[in-house]
Write an enzyme that holds these catalytic residues in place. Sequence first.
Site, PDB file in Angstrom:
ATOM      1  N   LYS A  76      -1.493  -0.613  -7.751  1.00 43.26           N
ATOM      2  CA  LYS A  76      -0.212  -0.117  -7.252  1.00 43.26           C
ATOM      3  C   LYS A  76       0.712  -1.234  -6.729  1.00 43.26           C
ATOM      4  O   LYS A  76       1.395  -1.888  -7.503  1.00 43.26           O
ATOM      5  CB  LYS A  76      -0.464   0.963  -6.192  1.00 43.26           C
ATOM      6  CG  LYS A  76      -1.192   2.198  -6.770  1.00 43.26           C
ATOM      7  CD  LYS A  76      -1.415   3.260  -5.737  1.00 43.26           C
ATOM      8  CE  LYS A  76      -2.411   4.279  -6.200  1.00 43.26           C
ATOM      9  NZ  LYS A  76      -1.815   5.382  -6.967  1.00 43.26           N
ATOM     10  N   ASP A 119     -12.317   0.469  -2.103  1.00 45.20           N
ATOM     11  CA  ASP A 119     -11.254   0.752  -3.064  1.00 45.20           C
ATOM     12  C   ASP A 119      -9.905   0.751  -2.335  1.00 45.20           C
ATOM     13  O   ASP A 119      -9.555   1.718  -1.677  1.00 45.20           O
ATOM     14  CB  ASP A 119     -11.517   2.109  -3.735  1.00 45.20           C
ATOM     15  CG  ASP A 119     -10.426   2.463  -4.731  1.00 45.20           C
ATOM     16  OD1 ASP A 119     -10.550   3.516  -5.382  1.00 45.20           O
ATOM     17  OD2 ASP A 119      -9.439   1.697  -4.859  1.00 45.20           O
ATOM     18  N   TYR A 124     -10.941   9.580  -4.514  1.00 42.82           N
ATOM     19  CA  TYR A 124     -10.611   9.439  -5.927  1.00 42.82           C
ATOM     20  C   TYR A 124     -10.536   7.957  -6.248  1.00 42.82           C
ATOM     21  O   TYR A 124      -9.913   7.192  -5.497  1.00 42.82           O
ATOM     22  CB  TYR A 124      -9.266  10.109  -6.226  1.00 42.82           C
ATOM     23  CG  TYR A 124      -8.807  10.002  -7.665  1.00 42.82           C
ATOM     24  CD1 TYR A 124      -7.739   9.167  -8.017  1.00 42.82           C
ATOM     25  CD2 TYR A 124      -9.413  10.738  -8.677  1.00 42.82           C
ATOM     26  CE1 TYR A 124      -7.304   9.068  -9.324  1.00 42.82           C
ATOM     27  CE2 TYR A 124      -8.980  10.641  -9.991  1.00 42.82           C
ATOM     28  CZ  TYR A 124      -7.927   9.806 -10.316  1.00 42.82           C
ATOM     29  OH  TYR A 124      -7.503   9.703 -11.628  1.00 42.82           O
TER      30      TYR A 124
HETATM   31  P1  KE4 Z   1      -4.938   4.440 -11.667  1.00 40.00           P
HETATM   32  O1  KE4 Z   1      -5.973   4.390 -12.754  1.00 40.00           O
HETATM   33  O2  KE4 Z   1      -4.251   5.797 -11.595  1.00 40.00           O
HETATM   34  O3  KE4 Z   1      -3.954   3.285 -11.737  1.00 40.00           O
HETATM   35  O4  KE4 Z   1      -5.668   4.212 -10.272  1.00 40.00           O
HETATM   36  C1  KE4 Z   1      -6.767   5.029  -9.963  1.00 40.00           C
HETATM   37  C2  KE4 Z   1      -6.976   5.056  -8.457  1.00 40.00           C
HETATM   38  C3  KE4 Z   1      -8.035   4.346  -7.916  1.00 40.00           C
HETATM   39  N1  KE4 Z   1      -8.265   4.337  -6.579  1.00 40.00           N
HETATM   40  C4  KE4 Z   1      -7.459   5.025  -5.735  1.00 40.00           C
HETATM   41  C5  KE4 Z   1      -7.751   4.989  -4.266  1.00 40.00           C
HETATM   42  C6  KE4 Z   1      -6.357   5.767  -6.230  1.00 40.00           C
HETATM   43  O5  KE4 Z   1      -5.573   6.467  -5.378  1.00 40.00           O
HETATM   44  C7  KE4 Z   1      -6.100   5.777  -7.613  1.00 40.00           C
HETATM   45  C8  KE4 Z   1      -4.951   6.567  -8.229  1.00 40.00           C
HETATM   46  N2  KE4 Z   1      -4.143   7.315  -7.335  1.00 40.00           N
HETATM   47  C9  KE4 Z   1      -3.555   8.523  -7.869  1.00 40.00           C
HETATM   48  C10 KE4 Z   1      -2.742   9.206  -6.765  1.00 40.00           C
HETATM   49  N3  KE4 Z   1      -3.478   9.409  -5.579  1.00 40.00           N
HETATM   50  C11 KE4 Z   1      -2.740   8.258  -9.091  1.00 40.00           C
HETATM   51  C12 KE4 Z   1      -1.698   9.294  -9.411  1.00 40.00           C
HETATM   52  C13 KE4 Z   1      -2.036  10.000 -10.705  1.00 40.00           C
HETATM   53  O6  KE4 Z   1      -3.234  10.201 -10.998  1.00 40.00           O
HETATM   54  O7  KE4 Z   1      -1.074  10.361 -11.413  1.00 40.00           O
END
Ligand code: KE4
Length: 442
Positions: free
Chosen positions: A276, A248, A153
């Site tokens: 994060k 990523d 993801y």
């Molecule tokens: P955000 O757009 O949610 O800040 O980041 C996207 C993203 C990009 N790359 C990786 C490896 C990620 O894990 C994420 C976002 N992680 C999820 C949880 N695994 C966010 C939690 C959510 O969607 O509420």
Amino acid sequence: MSATEPRLKRERKRSREIFDRAEKVLVGGVNSPVRAFGSVGGEPLIIERGSGAHLYDADGNELLDYVCSWGAMILGHANHAISAAIADQAHRGTSFGVTTELEVELATLITRAIPFIEKIRFVSSGTEATMSAVRLARGVTKRDFIVKFEGCYHGHADSFLSQAGSGLATLGIAECPGVPQALAALTLNVPYNDLQAVERAFAQHKGQIAAVIVEPIAANMGVVPPATGFLSGLREITRRNGALLIVDEVITGFRLRNGSVQDLLGIEADLTTLGKIIGGGVPVAAYGGRSEFMNHVAPLGPVYQAGTLAGNPLAMRAGIAALKQLTRPDLYDEMVQLARRLVFGLRAELQDAGIDAQINAIGSLSTIFFTPEPVRNYTDAKRSDTKRYARFFREMLDRGIFLAPSQFEATFVSAVHSAADVDRTLAAARVSLQAIASDSGV
Ligand code: KE4
């Protein structure tokens, strides 16, 4: 009250009332789908405050937190130095829409920790970082296709929403409506840890693939470590085919060490995305790499990307306060030791309960998969008994232990979890697993 007694004793009356109101004005009562607890059942939490490794819901129930805001809160909730920095900056102005020295300071902290990132661009979410990195790769190579991995993801940008992990896996959404077929067709999905599949993708799309984007340690299908040689193989294949490698690190950046996990895994990406942890719990993400690539981004180059609140001083102060604490000697060693204590303890409890399960773990990341078979990719992960995971989640939550509300997420140990927290978790796991073991397979 013993650690094994269900702890959410207080009737969660106020939480329920708040969620009822939330559902009237927020889609599904949440601002991100996984928070709705759709795949684990039970009532979503309403959290009022956090402190250290603990959260407190609207009814005053205390929870030991292993979600850590999906990995961001490596220093725990309401970290004193971060809170003080935010409070101070609040009185000096939160956003000017003009460069401040604070952006230079945080960028310097990051590029010093990750020297192969020569230049950086701050954005406000991991999605913006990965979306921008892919656009840059397409702009630099003048190619349109990208390769991603099933179950990984990278945020919710259109190009990533096929066969994706995290919330899409949680909800069982393989192909997201609203993404134009013409664009979706430019994303090639292959199994994680399968270099031959990557070779085939390049052979079938000679000269057309702009980039491969990969989580160096998959954590959005649950935790799946890279097989030996997988990442170095991606590096060789992309270089040989004139494509960029985008790693990523929105989760892994500063998670396993004070910098990039790539140094531990023996690779160096062309572009790296971060998020994060670098924001200390405030919206900060970034993409960066060698100047030869980054200088294609506006205003130096024609690849456009912008953001009103990008690099805002409030967020920069939080990120600076966070990263300055990650240089503490032994911080990561202590986290890993504690994570090992948790994982080894859970493996013993699973064995004692006679439950077949795998725990994939690396550093302070781990995931329990209720399946007898090893989990090496998304197909393996989806074979897990997600109903049993949901039952385990609810049993643990009732005992005050907040695990990821989805099989396809990671459990995070932070720098402020203690040995006593882990022992409390293992005691709750013992009772929870015994309760599950007596179920008819659920
Ligand atoms: P955000 O757009 O949610 O800040 O980041 C996207 C993203 C990009 N790359 C990786 C490896 C990620 O894990 C994420 C976002 N992680 C999820 C949880 N695994 C966010 C939690 C959510 O969607 O509420």
